[in-house]
Design an enzyme around this catalytic site. Structure first.
Site, mmCIF file in Angstrom:
data_model
loop_
_atom_site.group_PDB
_atom_site.id
_atom_site.type_symbol
_atom_site.label_atom_id
_atom_site.label_comp_id
_atom_site.label_asym_id
_atom_site.label_seq_id
_atom_site.Cartn_x
_atom_site.Cartn_y
_atom_site.Cartn_z
ATOM 1 N N GLU A 207 0.973 -1.147 0.045
ATOM 2 C CA GLU A 207 -0.018 0.131 0.141
ATOM 3 C C GLU A 207 1.027 1.312 -0.147
ATOM 4 O OE1 GLU A 207 -0.536 -2.606 2.090
ATOM 5 O OE2 GLU A 207 -2.593 -3.349 1.596
ATOM 6 N N MET B 38 24.316 9.847 2.543
ATOM 7 C CA MET B 38 23.975 11.167 3.113
ATOM 8 C C MET B 38 24.344 10.805 4.876
ATOM 9 S SD MET B 38 23.522 14.108 2.691
ATOM 10 C CE MET B 38 22.494 14.852 1.425
ATOM 11 N N PHE C 65 -11.210 -8.189 13.759
ATOM 12 C CA PHE C 65 -10.031 -8.563 12.541
ATOM 13 C C PHE C 65 -9.832 -7.386 11.844
ATOM 14 C CE2 PHE C 65 -8.806 -10.419 8.709
ATOM 15 C CZ PHE C 65 -7.459 -10.670 9.020
ATOM 16 N N GLN C 66 -8.592 -7.021 11.607
ATOM 17 C CA GLN C 66 -8.217 -5.918 10.642
ATOM 18 C C GLN C 66 -8.975 -4.608 10.925
ATOM 19 O OE1 GLN C 66 -7.924 -7.322 6.628
ATOM 20 N NE2 GLN C 66 -5.914 -7.921 6.773
ATOM 21 N N LYS D 278 -17.677 -1.392 5.883
ATOM 22 C CA LYS D 278 -18.233 -2.362 4.888
ATOM 23 C C LYS D 278 -19.530 -2.381 4.856
ATOM 24 C CE LYS D 278 -16.939 -7.261 3.513
ATOM 25 N NZ LYS D 278 -16.038 -8.215 3.779
#
Lengths: 578, 195
Positions: free
Chosen positions: A67, A493, A129-130, A179
């Protein structure tokens, strides 16, 4: 496909239609002229992906590999196209993986709309969940966010999301949709774009008196100096900006994000500001009498030590965001407003002038920098290649026409210093947040945002390993990205800072790399690695001429440093050339 | 110089906005002394009253950051001289002591305390006033077995304000007047833009 078109026609005929929240999301995207979406499916966003199945051909969905890749791609897309980048992600880990990109888009003012799935509304707060509290996690890194739990809200909320993301000072917006709302059927009465929110003023009203005061200061100035940022690009005011500096004969220097708003070779373009910027613009910031800041926010990497920054100068600040006025640098005259409108007003009031002697001062410093720094970088004595000579060779081949996407670190500073540009929206980099791993996915998005242009992603060996899974996205969807890895076998760097400020104690900067060319090959991408100067030009040409994406690894000097440098905590006039 | 400032924020009523405003302070590690949310004089518009101890420069910047939030209509800041304010405090004390000690009764009257509940075992008094006033009464009641104490956030009225009705009309117009379109403080150029 036909059925969808038929359905769309039907919608136009009889206004009310019973559709799901998911379909409403996709209709909103179509109405907002979105063509490309970067995303990754998962449990809580499945109804939207199910609806997306029927939108093939209307919405081009690019399945990324992570993502974070989706949101950086959307940022790249927004930066080259000037439109809003759109992201889909699922709840929980899908959404938390967006956070870095949201923070990046927030600090760099990039218009992005991220749509995340969320667990059913009745499960909110149950540690389902999630489930994660995406709204609270993303509040500090979004311009606006909102959770939808009822499908009827979707059209208006998405209209608001797009309006907020792209208007005023742009930024990322996240819409979290449970959902149940995605599944819920409701009477869809059509989509109406948002043009006004009573509590939101994207554009401050321009006050003529301040424009007049600013013009007066500029007309009286003996040593005026313009510094410009991304505001010029975001405001699509490149022409207005050029007309302004040309009429006033005003030397102008860019911030990293302002780069490409004015062509590099313009006679009034005096170079880059800030920590690794050019000698003249930094030193002369503390000598100018009127400092005119256009669409920039006086970042600490630009100003160095604030209490020794341009104290002698009167400061004019043009910005669309009132919160930027006086935030870091005290302004004498604030010209808040959209610079697309304020610049022409200023141009009309300023006198036609040429500050020849003052401009010469910049050129003298340039000469000195060329002698002491740039020549050595471009034509090194050592057998090892420098990053600068790679960029220089690239310039010859692209003639400044390419989109240059950079990651973060030494290669980024070198690319920003030396890459040449003739067109706006050509420099895509993570400026404010400094996100390593940005370049590869951003370059993919940049290519979709500017399909007719050559996109070169310049990346270090460290940053490339942060998001190299997106090679899979290139493999599957064919974005033609030219990857140029400048490999110094170090986290350069950080190593440079350790060398200069930590007595060469090279703590964990020695990073091992895989065989990048073999990795690319595994993804079906052609590649090559060069470590000899004589092969460089041919290899770059091969990369650019190759049809399709290409990975070129160039081995460069292990312990080269980026100079000039304004050390942290020092004034811009204390810039070091070595 | 740091001093007490009361920030009054007019906002839309939206879930999550409290957090959006609170993090503007916490991000800068600024402690909020008191925070109150309430309806305002205008229906559908909410009003936050926030008290912090800071310099004017910091407060001004904070207000600009607050106004930048999409759902914020306006943010004002005022010194204590510019507002009328109250805090409400409740004190729970054993009834037997205050019923018998005449001295306590006098003290309560002196502090303008009002009995809210009187039970056999305890009595709850309320006092509305400034911080010093409510604080004083704690000290006074402590020797007499103060059981519980709580104080509300500050609520404040800006002396020099005509309310929000007219402003809101401007905000609702797509083409607003200057005042609605910009930060209030930027109007006061002489005060704000000093070199």
């Amino acid at each position: 496909m036909e059925t969808l078109e038929l359905e769309m026609k039907k919608t136009a005929e009889n206004k009310v239609e019973n559709i799901s929240g998911s379909e409403a999301v996709l209709k909103a995207l179509i109405e907002e002229s979105v063509t490309t979406v970067f995303g990754y499916p998962g449990g809580a966003i499945m109804p939207i992906y199910d609806a997306l199945f029927d939108y093939d051909g209307h919405l081009n969905h690019i399945l990324v590999r992570h993502e974070q890749g989706a949101i950086h791609a959307a940022q790249g897309y927004a930066r080259t196209s000037g439109d809003v980048g759109v992201v889909f992600a699922t709840s929980g880990p899908g959404a938390t993986n967006l956070v870095t990109g949201l923070a990046d888009a927030q600090i760099d003012s990039t218009p992005v709309v991220a749509i995340t799935g969320q667990v059913f509304a009745h499960l909110l707060g149950t540690d389902a969940f999630q489930e994660t509290d995406v709204i609270n996690i993303t509040t500090p890194v979004t311009k606006w966010n909102y959770q939808v739990t009822d499908a009827t809200e979707i059209p208006a909320v998405l209209a608001k999301a797009f309006y907020i993301a792209k208007s005023g000072r742009p930024g990322p917006v996240l819409i979290d949709i449970t959902k149940n709302a995605q599944l819920q059927k409701f009477d869809y009465k059509g989509y109406e774009k948002c043009t006004h929110i009573r509590s939101y003023r994207p554009k401050p009203i321009i006050r003529k008196t301040f424009v007049e005061e600013a013009a007066k200061l500029i007309n009286e100035a003996k040593k005026p100096f313009v510094i410009f940022g991304q505001g010029v690009i975001l405001g699509r005011a490149e022409q207005e900006f050029k007309a302004f500096i040309e009429k006033g004969g005003l030397p102008a220097a860019w911030t990293v994000l302002g780069l490409s708003a004015l062509e590099t070779d313009h006679p009034l373009n005096v170079g880059m500001l800030g920590m690794h910027g050019n000698y003249g613009p930094n030193v002369l910031t503390n000598e100018c009498d009127v400092l005119i800041a256009v669409g920039m926010r006086f970042d600490d990497r630009v100003t160095g030590r604030l209490d020794k920054y341009a104290k002698q100068a009167k400061v004019i600040h043009l910005d669309i965001d009132p919160a930027e006025i006086d935030k870091n640098v005290k302004t004498t005259v604030p010209v808040w407003g959209d610079c697309k409108e304020t610049l022409p007003m200023l141009t009309a009031l300023i006198e036609e002038k040429q500050h020849t002697d003052w401009l010469k001062r910049f050129n003298q410093y340039t000469k000195e920098e060329v002698e002491l720094v740039i020549n050595k970088e471009m034509h090194p004595d050592a057998a090892e290649m420098t990053m600068a000579e790679v960029i220089d060779s690239l310039n010859e081949l692209t003639r400044g026409e390419a989109v240059i996407v950079t990651d973060v670190g030494q290669h980024q500073m070198i690319a920003c210093r030396y890459a040449k540009f003739v067109r706006s929206k050509s420099n895509v980099t993570s400026g404010g947040l400094g996100t390593m791993g940005f370049a590869l996915p951003a370059a993919i998005g940049a290519k979709y945002g500017a399909p007719d242009r050559t996109v070169v992603a310049i990346i270090g060996d460290g940053g490339f390993q942060m998001t190299l899974q997106e090679l899979g996205t290139i493999m599957q969807f064919g974005a033609e990205v030219k990857m140029l890895i400048l490999n110094n076998n170090f986290l350069g760097m950080v190593r440079q800072w350790q060398e200069l400020f930590h007595s060469r104690r090279y703590s964990f900067v020695d990073i091992q790399s895989p065989d990048f060319v073999t990795i690319a090959k595994g993804y079906g991408i052609t590649g090559r690695s060069v470590n000899a100067r004589k092969e460089l030009k041919a290899a770059l040409k091969e990369m650019l001429d190759h049809k399709g994406s290409y990975l070129l690894e160039v081995m460069v000097g292990k312990e080269n440093n980026v100079f000039p440098m304004v050390p942290q905590g020092c004034s811009v006039s204390e810039i070091r050339l070595k | 110089m740091k001093q007490e400032y009361t920030i009054t924020v007019y906002t839309e009523n939206q879930v999550g906005l409290l957090n959006r405003i609170a993090i503007i302070f916490t991000r800068r590690k600024i402690n909020i002394d008191s925070l109150n949310t309430s309806p305002s004089e205008v229906e559908s518009v909410h009003r936050f009253t926030i008290v912090i101890n800071e310099t004017e420069e910091v407060v001004r910047k904070l207000c600009r950051q607050i106004e930048k939030q999409v759902e914020v209509l306006k943010a004002y800041y005022n010194t204590n001289e510019e507002i009328v304010w109250q805090e409400l405090a409740l004190y729970k004390v054993p009834t037997e002591i205050i019923a018998e000690e005449v001295k306590v009764e006098r003290l309560l009257r002196e502090h303008g305390a009002k009995a809210v509940v009187i039970r056999k075992d305890y009595t709850v008094f309320e006092v509305a006033g400034h911080r010093e006033e409510t604080d004083n009464l704690i000290k006074v009641l402590e020797p007499y077995g103060l059981i519980e104490f709580v104080r509300s956030a500050r609520v404040a009225i800006i002396k020099d304000s005509a309310g929000f009705h007219l402003k809101l009309k401007e905000f609702e117009a797509a083409d607003p007047g200057e005042d609605a379109a910009e930060n209030e403080f930027l109007n006061r150029q002489e005060e704000v833009f000093t070199m």
